[in-house]
Design a protein around this motif. Structure first.
Motif, PDB file in Angstrom:
ATOM      1  N   LEU A 201     -29.006 -24.481 -46.845  1.00 44.65           N
ATOM      2  CA  LEU A 201     -29.102 -23.273 -46.039  1.00 44.65           C
ATOM      3  C   LEU A 201     -27.879 -22.396 -46.267  1.00 44.65           C
ATOM      4  O   LEU A 201     -26.769 -22.907 -46.517  1.00 44.65           O
ATOM      5  N   ARG A 202     -28.087 -21.085 -46.158  1.00 40.40           N
ATOM      6  CA  ARG A 202     -26.985 -20.133 -46.271  1.00 40.40           C
ATOM      7  C   ARG A 202     -27.199 -19.049 -45.228  1.00 40.40           C
ATOM      8  O   ARG A 202     -28.232 -18.364 -45.246  1.00 40.40           O
ATOM      9  N   PRO A 203     -26.260 -18.875 -44.296  1.00 44.88           N
ATOM     10  CA  PRO A 203     -26.447 -17.895 -43.228  1.00 44.88           C
ATOM     11  C   PRO A 203     -26.754 -16.502 -43.769  1.00 44.88           C
ATOM     12  O   PRO A 203     -26.106 -16.024 -44.705  1.00 44.88           O
ATOM     13  N   GLY A 204     -27.756 -15.859 -43.172  1.00 45.10           N
ATOM     14  CA  GLY A 204     -28.127 -14.515 -43.560  1.00 45.10           C
ATOM     15  C   GLY A 204     -28.832 -14.409 -44.891  1.00 45.10           C
ATOM     16  O   GLY A 204     -29.162 -13.307 -45.342  1.00 45.10           O
ATOM     17  N   VAL A 205     -29.105 -15.542 -45.531  1.00 45.41           N
ATOM     18  CA  VAL A 205     -29.708 -15.540 -46.868  1.00 45.41           C
ATOM     19  C   VAL A 205     -31.044 -16.263 -46.871  1.00 45.41           C
ATOM     20  O   VAL A 205     -32.084 -15.700 -47.225  1.00 45.41           O
ATOM     21  N   GLY A 206     -31.045 -17.539 -46.506  1.00 46.56           N
ATOM     22  CA  GLY A 206     -32.286 -18.296 -46.531  1.00 46.56           C
ATOM     23  C   GLY A 206     -32.049 -19.779 -46.377  1.00 46.56           C
ATOM     24  O   GLY A 206     -30.921 -20.244 -46.156  1.00 46.56           O
ATOM     25  N   ALA A 207     -33.136 -20.528 -46.499  1.00 44.06           N
ATOM     26  CA  ALA A 207     -33.093 -21.983 -46.416  1.00 44.06           C
ATOM     27  C   ALA A 207     -34.081 -22.560 -47.420  1.00 44.06           C
ATOM     28  O   ALA A 207     -35.158 -21.999 -47.637  1.00 44.06           O
ATOM     29  N   VAL A 208     -33.688 -23.681 -48.021  1.00 50.30           N
ATOM     30  CA  VAL A 208     -34.482 -24.302 -49.080  1.00 50.30           C
ATOM     31  C   VAL A 208     -34.507 -25.806 -48.851  1.00 50.30           C
ATOM     32  O   VAL A 208     -33.462 -26.419 -48.621  1.00 50.30           O
ATOM     33  N   ALA A 209     -35.688 -26.403 -48.945  1.00 52.44           N
ATOM     34  CA  ALA A 209     -35.812 -27.858 -48.970  1.00 52.44           C
ATOM     35  C   ALA A 209     -36.275 -28.268 -50.364  1.00 52.44           C
ATOM     36  O   ALA A 209     -37.334 -27.844 -50.829  1.00 52.44           O
ATOM     37  N   SER A 210     -35.474 -29.070 -51.042  1.00 50.54           N
ATOM     38  CA  SER A 210     -35.792 -29.585 -52.370  1.00 50.54           C
ATOM     39  C   SER A 210     -36.092 -31.066 -52.228  1.00 50.54           C
ATOM     40  O   SER A 210     -35.209 -31.855 -51.870  1.00 50.54           O
ATOM     41  N   GLN A 211     -37.337 -31.470 -52.503  1.00 51.18           N
ATOM     42  CA  GLN A 211     -37.750 -32.846 -52.210  1.00 51.18           C
ATOM     43  C   GLN A 211     -38.671 -33.405 -53.293  1.00 51.18           C
ATOM     44  O   GLN A 211     -38.784 -32.842 -54.358  1.00 51.18           O
ATOM     45  N   ASN A 212     -39.321 -34.517 -53.008  1.00 50.85           N
ATOM     46  CA  ASN A 212     -40.111 -35.315 -53.947  1.00 50.85           C
ATOM     47  C   ASN A 212     -39.159 -36.038 -54.888  1.00 50.85           C
ATOM     48  O   ASN A 212     -38.352 -36.830 -54.425  1.00 50.85           O
ATOM     49  N   ILE A 213     -39.204 -35.806 -56.190  1.00 44.61           N
ATOM     50  CA  ILE A 213     -38.174 -36.334 -57.092  1.00 44.61           C
ATOM     51  C   ILE A 213     -37.062 -35.296 -57.057  1.00 44.61           C
ATOM     52  O   ILE A 213     -37.042 -34.330 -57.810  1.00 44.61           O
ATOM     53  N   THR A 214     -36.126 -35.513 -56.164  1.00 47.03           N
ATOM     54  CA  THR A 214     -35.233 -34.441 -55.725  1.00 47.03           C
ATOM     55  C   THR A 214     -34.212 -34.031 -56.774  1.00 47.03           C
ATOM     56  O   THR A 214     -33.515 -34.871 -57.346  1.00 47.03           O
ATOM     57  N   LEU A 215     -34.110 -32.730 -56.973  1.00 49.48           N
ATOM     58  CA  LEU A 215     -33.017 -32.135 -57.742  1.00 49.48           C
ATOM     59  C   LEU A 215     -32.207 -31.279 -56.770  1.00 49.48           C
ATOM     60  O   LEU A 215     -32.598 -30.153 -56.448  1.00 49.48           O
ATOM     61  N   PRO A 216     -31.090 -31.795 -56.259  1.00 50.93           N
ATOM     62  CA  PRO A 216     -30.343 -31.059 -55.243  1.00 50.93           C
ATOM     63  C   PRO A 216     -29.906 -29.659 -55.671  1.00 50.93           C
ATOM     64  O   PRO A 216     -29.845 -28.754 -54.834  1.00 50.93           O
ATOM     65  N   SER A 217     -29.631 -29.463 -56.950  1.00 57.31           N
ATOM     66  CA  SER A 217     -29.123 -28.166 -57.395  1.00 57.31           C
ATOM     67  C   SER A 217     -30.126 -27.037 -57.224  1.00 57.31           C
ATOM     68  O   SER A 217     -29.753 -25.862 -57.248  1.00 57.31           O
ATOM     69  N   LEU A 218     -31.418 -27.362 -57.048  1.00 54.74           N
ATOM     70  CA  LEU A 218     -32.402 -26.303 -56.837  1.00 54.74           C
ATOM     71  C   LEU A 218     -32.097 -25.503 -55.570  1.00 54.74           C
ATOM     72  O   LEU A 218     -32.342 -24.291 -55.527  1.00 54.74           O
ATOM     73  N   GLY A 219     -31.578 -26.170 -54.545  1.00 49.52           N
ATOM     74  CA  GLY A 219     -31.262 -25.464 -53.310  1.00 49.52           C
ATOM     75  C   GLY A 219     -30.263 -24.343 -53.512  1.00 49.52           C
ATOM     76  O   GLY A 219     -30.569 -23.173 -53.228  1.00 49.52           O
ATOM     77  N   PRO A 220     -29.061 -24.643 -53.990  1.00 49.75           N
ATOM     78  CA  PRO A 220     -28.092 -23.571 -54.216  1.00 49.75           C
ATOM     79  C   PRO A 220     -28.567 -22.525 -55.218  1.00 49.75           C
ATOM     80  O   PRO A 220     -28.258 -21.337 -55.064  1.00 49.75           O
ATOM     81  N   GLN A 221     -29.316 -22.937 -56.226  1.00 50.61           N
ATOM     82  CA  GLN A 221     -29.795 -21.972 -57.209  1.00 50.61           C
ATOM     83  C   GLN A 221     -30.739 -20.953 -56.580  1.00 50.61           C
ATOM     84  O   GLN A 221     -30.637 -19.751 -56.828  1.00 50.61           O
ATOM     85  N   VAL A 222     -31.677 -21.432 -55.767  1.00 48.10           N
ATOM     86  CA  VAL A 222     -32.602 -20.509 -55.106  1.00 48.10           C
ATOM     87  C   VAL A 222     -31.846 -19.615 -54.126  1.00 48.10           C
ATOM     88  O   VAL A 222     -32.093 -18.399 -54.045  1.00 48.10           O
ATOM     89  N   LEU A 223     -30.900 -20.168 -53.391  1.00 51.12           N
ATOM     90  CA  LEU A 223     -30.121 -19.373 -52.451  1.00 51.12           C
ATOM     91  C   LEU A 223     -29.317 -18.295 -53.167  1.00 51.12           C
ATOM     92  O   LEU A 223     -29.195 -17.164 -52.680  1.00 51.12           O
ATOM     93  N   ASP A 224     -28.785 -18.613 -54.331  1.00 48.29           N
ATOM     94  CA  ASP A 224     -28.044 -17.612 -55.110  1.00 48.29           C
ATOM     95  C   ASP A 224     -28.934 -16.431 -55.476  1.00 48.29           C
ATOM     96  O   ASP A 224     -28.516 -15.268 -55.406  1.00 48.29           O
TER      97      ASP A 224
END
Length: 225
Positions: free
Chosen positions: A33-56
């Motif tokens: 999560l990033r305030p004022g930007v959005g929130a992302v849940a990356s799951q299943n065979i998880t790749l954690p870096s997808l969260g920050p990438q989508v938020l960027d």
């Protein structure tokens, strides 16, 4: 293996995620999560870096669906990923790759999107969305209502062992960040108990950070307030 709800409060603009999994410490890898930007849940065979990438990408001004598509387009193993996104306007997007595990589903609702894999049945996710939409109170409580509804509908096909709840507002840090990293039974219930204990103290912790001279006493030796 995992089910989650990602949401926004239309009144406050707060963003939040509640998530549970059969794996240990789901809160360490999946909610972003990033305030004022959005929130992302990356799951299943998880790749954690997808969260920050989508938020960027969201921070650059793209809507949720555009941001998710842009990031996944460059991913070599996207067929193994399940990702949900909400942006600061409440627009949602979700993706479940062809290799998403077991019975899986993803459903967008009003200011929310829920998804899961290795589910007991496909009704789990729709129940979560309905519960969030009809719940009231703090965003954290609405997220927990969705998790309880999913669990009541059958939840995961197997036992759940960890859960997490994160909410951001307009501060650089989460105002709620609670985790049950491992429990033999009912981590969602344990997470709810943590929230019930934390909720009365939430504002106190914000005051201590922002206005220490207004903060209540700490109830420790040496504190005479």
């Amino acid at each position: 293996m995992t089910f989650s709800v990602v949401a926004r409060c239309a009144e406050t603009g707060q963003l939040g995620i509640a998530i549970s999994s059969s794996s240990i410490a789901v809160g360490a890898r999946c909610p972003w999560l990033r305030p004022g930007v959005g929130a992302v849940a990356s799951q299943n065979i998880t790749l954690p870096s997808l969260g920050p990438q989508v938020l960027d990408v969201l921070e650059q001004g793209m809507a949720a669906s555009e941001a998710l598509g842009a990031v996944l387009a460059g991913q070599e193993h996207r067929e193994y990923r399940q990702v949900t996104v909400i942006d600061s306007q409440g627009r949602t997007a979700h993706y479940s790759g062809a290799q998403t595990l077991g019975i899986h589903d993803a459903v967008s609702g009003e200011q929310c999107v829920a998804a899961g894999n290795m589910l007991a049945n496909r009704a789990v996710i729709s129940a979560m969305v309905r519960a969030f939409e009809h719940a009231s109170g703090h965003l954290a409580e609405r997220l927990l209502a969705a998790m309880h509804a999913g669990q009541a509908e059958g939840g995961e096909a197997g036992p759940v062992h960890s859960a997490a709840l994160v909410v951001v507002d307009d501060l650089p840090w989460p105002i709620v960040n609670l985790r049950v990293d491992w429990a033999d039974t009912d981590p969602i219930g344990g997470l709810d108990q943590l929230w019930q204990a934390y909720r009365p103290q939430l504002q106190d912790y914000l005051d201590r950070a922002l206005n220490p001279h207004l903060a209540p006493g700490y109830a420790v030796p040496g504190d005479d307030r």
